[in-house]
Write an enzyme that holds these catalytic residues in place. Structure first.
Site, PDB file in Angstrom:
ATOM      1  CD  GLU A  40      13.587  -6.620 -15.587  1.00 39.93           C
ATOM      2  OE1 GLU A  40      12.821  -7.512 -16.002  1.00 39.93           O
ATOM      3  OE2 GLU A  40      13.427  -6.195 -14.538  1.00 39.93           O
TER       4      GLU A  40
ATOM      5  CG  ASN B 248      11.331  -4.936 -10.380  1.00 41.03           C
ATOM      6  OD1 ASN B 248      12.351  -4.632 -11.132  1.00 41.03           O
ATOM      7  ND2 ASN B 248      10.402  -5.843 -10.738  1.00 41.03           N
ATOM      8  CD  GLU B 249       8.595  -5.001 -14.772  1.00 39.24           C
ATOM      9  OE1 GLU B 249       7.698  -5.830 -14.324  1.00 39.24           O
ATOM     10  OE2 GLU B 249       9.161  -5.113 -15.997  1.00 39.24           O
TER      11      GLU B 249
ATOM     12  CB  CYS C  62      -5.468   3.833  -1.049  1.00 40.44           C
ATOM     13  SG  CYS C  62      -3.807   3.443  -0.638  1.00 40.44           S
TER      14      CYS C  62
ATOM     15  CG  PHE D   9      12.031 -23.858 -15.993  1.00 38.76           C
ATOM     16  CD1 PHE D   9      13.128 -24.731 -15.971  1.00 38.76           C
ATOM     17  CD2 PHE D   9      10.855 -24.135 -15.026  1.00 38.76           C
ATOM     18  CE1 PHE D   9      13.108 -25.582 -15.519  1.00 38.76           C
ATOM     19  CE2 PHE D   9      11.088 -25.428 -14.312  1.00 38.76           C
ATOM     20  CZ  PHE D   9      12.079 -26.032 -14.429  1.00 38.76           C
ATOM     21  CG  HIS D  10      12.572 -15.160 -17.403  1.00 41.98           C
ATOM     22  ND1 HIS D  10      13.701 -14.642 -18.120  1.00 41.98           N
ATOM     23  CD2 HIS D  10      11.580 -14.569 -17.536  1.00 41.98           C
ATOM     24  CE1 HIS D  10      13.156 -13.527 -18.661  1.00 41.98           C
ATOM     25  NE2 HIS D  10      11.938 -13.420 -18.334  1.00 41.98           N
TER      26      HIS D  10
ATOM     27  CB  CYS E  76      -3.503   0.296  -2.476  1.00 45.99           C
ATOM     28  SG  CYS E  76      -3.970  -0.123  -0.610  1.00 45.99           S
TER      29      CYS E  76
ATOM     30  CD1 TRP F  44       7.598 -13.782 -18.013  1.00 46.92           C
ATOM     31  CD2 TRP F  44       5.944 -12.915 -19.498  1.00 46.92           C
ATOM     32  NE1 TRP F  44       8.160 -12.599 -18.467  1.00 46.92           N
ATOM     33  CE2 TRP F  44       7.327 -12.051 -19.375  1.00 46.92           C
ATOM     34  CE3 TRP F  44       5.138 -12.525 -20.437  1.00 46.92           C
ATOM     35  CZ2 TRP F  44       7.454 -10.845 -20.394  1.00 46.92           C
ATOM     36  CZ3 TRP F  44       5.260 -11.372 -21.173  1.00 46.92           C
ATOM     37  CH2 TRP F  44       6.460 -10.642 -21.259  1.00 46.92           C
TER      38      TRP F  44
ATOM     39  CB  CYS G  61      -6.323   0.087   2.065  1.00 43.29           C
ATOM     40  SG  CYS G  61      -5.028   1.670   2.047  1.00 43.29           S
TER      41      CYS G  61
ATOM     42  CB  CYS H   7      -1.035  -0.124   1.294  1.00 43.33           C
ATOM     43  SG  CYS H   7      -1.601   1.585   1.627  1.00 43.33           S
TER      44      CYS H   7
END
Ligand code: GLA
Ligand code: ZN
Length: 672
Positions: A308, A152-153, A163, A358-359, A158, A316, A160, A118
């Site tokens: 990346e 990250n990304e 928020c 397995f990435h 949220c 995926w 809640c 959050c």
């Protein structure tokens, strides 16, 4: 152009998660040896390492990171140091459940996964700040550390109670009074009127979902929440090292936050790029990712980082195909051609477990040191070293600008019109972009707020610019008046910044500039087509949308051939001031659109930087004085040439014929 004062050349490396391997010293040893061999000069460290860095509340363990930073540095490998706020340890969720997110059904989530925080939780803010400060205090002055990789990304919302309260505060500030909000959200519809700000919840399936203007404000608010979080992390890391730049890794085609807005809080834009490169013709994929690269460069109008990408495959997509031979170099250099200052991977080494075991990664489970992937990665490392002079060369300002605006994207997604939920804004922008891309013409992107008529673009394209906000119509008028050429399409300028229909003729404020007025929108079923008779003898095919317009002053370039509006104008062109304004009332199929742009670019003298015609799937992209000739066609291509070219990877001189194998790449400089 230097991205960070501490690192003066292209970055090559990727996400490194040694925290998963602390009980395998031989693996950590192999990592560094192999980084040296693959010409890796930088890793992103600690992205998801919170549980290792603070195993118990307030008890930090930096010993393993100290050791790794020293060992990396001893091998001249730099570090983008991550703040670990993308995932939190179990003890924290346990003791302070408020750090977790609530979903759109207003249910608190449990511990698990990532990106599950959050943003307005005071405890989470306090914990993140303490962690970030501790990292900064310890590492920011270390010469290995060149950049902050914040979280990250960033993604998601949220719901809640805190928020929700923040959303209401945002609305109070934006609208002042509840009457004003009611007017702006058009709540006279379906008795949606509020009598107090306290009654407002975020839009969603549990309650109000029928006010597009409200949904738009929720997206704007979410963007702001994310910005505030980024600013908070920046303040924390900056306390100990004010000059280390901060980035956050953005995502492709991202919908939920306005990246033009969000980038305002970043020193550098970086992004994660995962195309599905396939076996055959990859031209369309190349186009879509070229556009992503150009957008990322445009957000701050400066080179960006490819944070990346995968050296082989992801795990995926529905079908996870390997990059075919040549594709790793080709796709990496595509990013560089569009202004990337790095080629970085997810990830350095495959984990033994977890969802990403397995990435694709540089180092595989078999521990081998001579794989195809390692050879491909090494080739990219060497190529970046050979191109190091390009790192400093200033990028040239493109002649063409496309207007792309998150407000329009959201508004069209929420608009119950035409083909509700399927208006195809992004796809349409891509199709217009593709017509320039395939001719080797570079493009910048601007949104309504950032568009400046004095930037000197020869051509401005505004596909489906449904919402006119920030007074864009005045700047577009000035742009045309001063000699620019503007292309607009169906559904432009229909709503204002609060998503309410403009009253009076549209495109709002530009009907005299365009010399037309919009009247009605007709949608076609997928199998249906209309046509436009263009320049008297060419039939252009039309699908999806036909708008009926009234041409006033404008010259008609094409008219509909079918249906009850046959004979009425479809493409028009008007002279206004020193410039021109073209209007395209219908959605042309890609072939028709390509024809339209071929003629227009020729008229404007906007030329490909490459002197010879190129077959389908062979793309040229210019960066500084280098031409990146890229073969996405899926077959070998030979291009006869009467010039002499210097090829920059192997230093050869090429003449007579340029040969590009499948997925081939030539980086050229003309010698004559
Ligand atoms: C994203 C994330 C990474 C990883 C990769 C996998 O880009 O940032 O942590 O999950 O996807 O493709
Ligand atoms: Zn919350």
């Amino acid at each position: 152009m230097e991205l960070t004062p501490r690192f003066p050349t292209f970055l090559h490396g990727g996400d490194y998660n040694p925290d998963q391997w602390l009980d395998h010293p031989e693996i950590l040893h192999q990592d560094i040896e192999m980084m040296k061999r693959t010409h890796v000069n930088c890793v992103s460290l600690g992205i998801f390492a919170w549980a290792q860095l603070e195993p118990e509340e307030g008890k930090y363990d930096f010993a393993w990171m100290d050791d790794l930073v020293e060992r990396l540095w001893a091998s001249h490998i730099h570090v983008c140091l991550a703040t670990p706020s993308g995932a939190r340890p179990a003890w924290m969720a346990d003791k302070y459940p408020e750090v977790l997110r609530w979903d759109r059904f207003f249910r608190p989530r449990h511990f698990g996964g990532r990106h599950n925080h959050c943003p307005s939780s005071p405890v989470y803010q306090e914990k993140v700040t303490a962690m970030d400060e501790a990292l900064a205090r310890r590492y920011a002055a270390h010469p290995a550390v060149i950049l902050w990789h914040l979280s990250n990304e960033f993604s998601g919302d949220c719901y809640c109670p805190r928020c929700q309260e923040a959303f209401r505060a945002y609305l109070r500030e934006r609208y002042g009074t509840i009457e004003n909000l009611n007017r702006s959200w058009y709540t006279s519809f379906w008795s949606a009127m509020y009598t107090s700000f306290d009654q407002i919840e975020p839009p969603g399936p549990m309650g109000q979902e029928s006010l597009p203007a409200m949904k738009l404000d929720w997206r704007r608010f979410s963007t702001l929440q994310c910005r505030r979080f980024i600013e908070m992390e920046k303040r924390a890391v900056r306390r100990f090292c004010p000059d280390l730049p901060c980035t956050a890794n953005l995502m492709e085609d991202f919908h939920d936050y306005d990246y033009f807005e969000l980038s305002g809080s970043l020193d550098l834009v970086s992004w994660d790029c995962y195309p599905a490169w396939g076996r055959g013709d990859n031209t369309e994929t190349a186009r879509n990712y070229a556009m992503n690269h150009d957008m990322m460069r445009s957000f701050l109008d400066r080179p960006f980082l490819l944070m990346e990408s995968t050296p082989s495959l992801v795990n995926w997509k529905k079908v996870n195909q390997l990059k075919r031979p040549g594709m790793h170099l080709l796709s990496s250099m595509q990013a560089v051609a569009h202004g990337a200052q790095s080629v970085m991977y997810f990830q350095w080494r495959k984990g033994r477990g977890g969802a990403e075991m397995f990435h694709g990664a540089v180092m595989d489970h078999d521990l081998r040191e001579d794989t195809r992937v390692i050879r491909d990665v090494t080739e990219v490392g060497l190529t970046l070293e050979r191109l190091s002079h390009l790192y400093h060369a200033p990028l040239k300002r493109p002649q063409v600008c496309i207007l792309y605006d998150w407000n329009t994207r959201w508004a069209l997604d929420y608009a119950e019109m035409g083909m509700p939920g399927n208006m195809g804004y992004l796809e349409t922008v891509r199709e217009h972009y593709g017509c320039l891309y395939e001719q080797g013409i570079s493009v910048d992107f601007r949104n309504c707020e950032r568009f400046d008529p004095d930037e000197g673009y020869a051509l401005v394209i505004a596909p489906m610019l449904f919402m006119f906000s920030s007074g864009i119509e005045d700047r577009l008028r000035r742009y045309v008046e001063q000699g620019g050429t503007l292309v607009m399409t169906y559904v432009s300028g229909m709503v204002d910044g609060t998503d309410q229909a403009f009253l009076g003729p549209t495109p709002y404020g530009l009907t005299d500039v365009l010399g037309i007025a919009y009247q009605e929108l007709d949608a076609l079923y997928p199998e249906e087509r209309n046509h436009a008779l263009y320049r008297e003898n060419t039939l252009l095919e039309i699908r999806d949308f036909c708008s009926i317009i009234q041409a006033g002053r404008a010259q008609v370039l094409a008219s509909y051939t079918d249906d009850f509006y046959a004979g009425s104008p479809c493409i028009t062109r008007s002279v206004f001031g020193l410039g021109h304004a073209l209007y395209m009332a219908a959605r042309l199929t890609p072939e028709g659109l390509a024809r339209f742009y071929q003629d227009l670019l020729k008229d404007l003298g906007i030329l490909s930087p490459f002197p010879h015609p190129l077959p389908h799937g062979v793309i040229v992209t210019r960066r500084a004085d280098h031409l990146f000739l890229q073969n996405y066609s899926g077959r070998e291509v030979r291009i006869p040439t009467d010039r002499c070219w210097k090829e920059m990877i192997h230093g050869q001189t090429l003449r007579d014929c340029l040969v590009l194998p499948v997925n081939g790449l030539l980086i050229l400089r003309s010698e004559a």
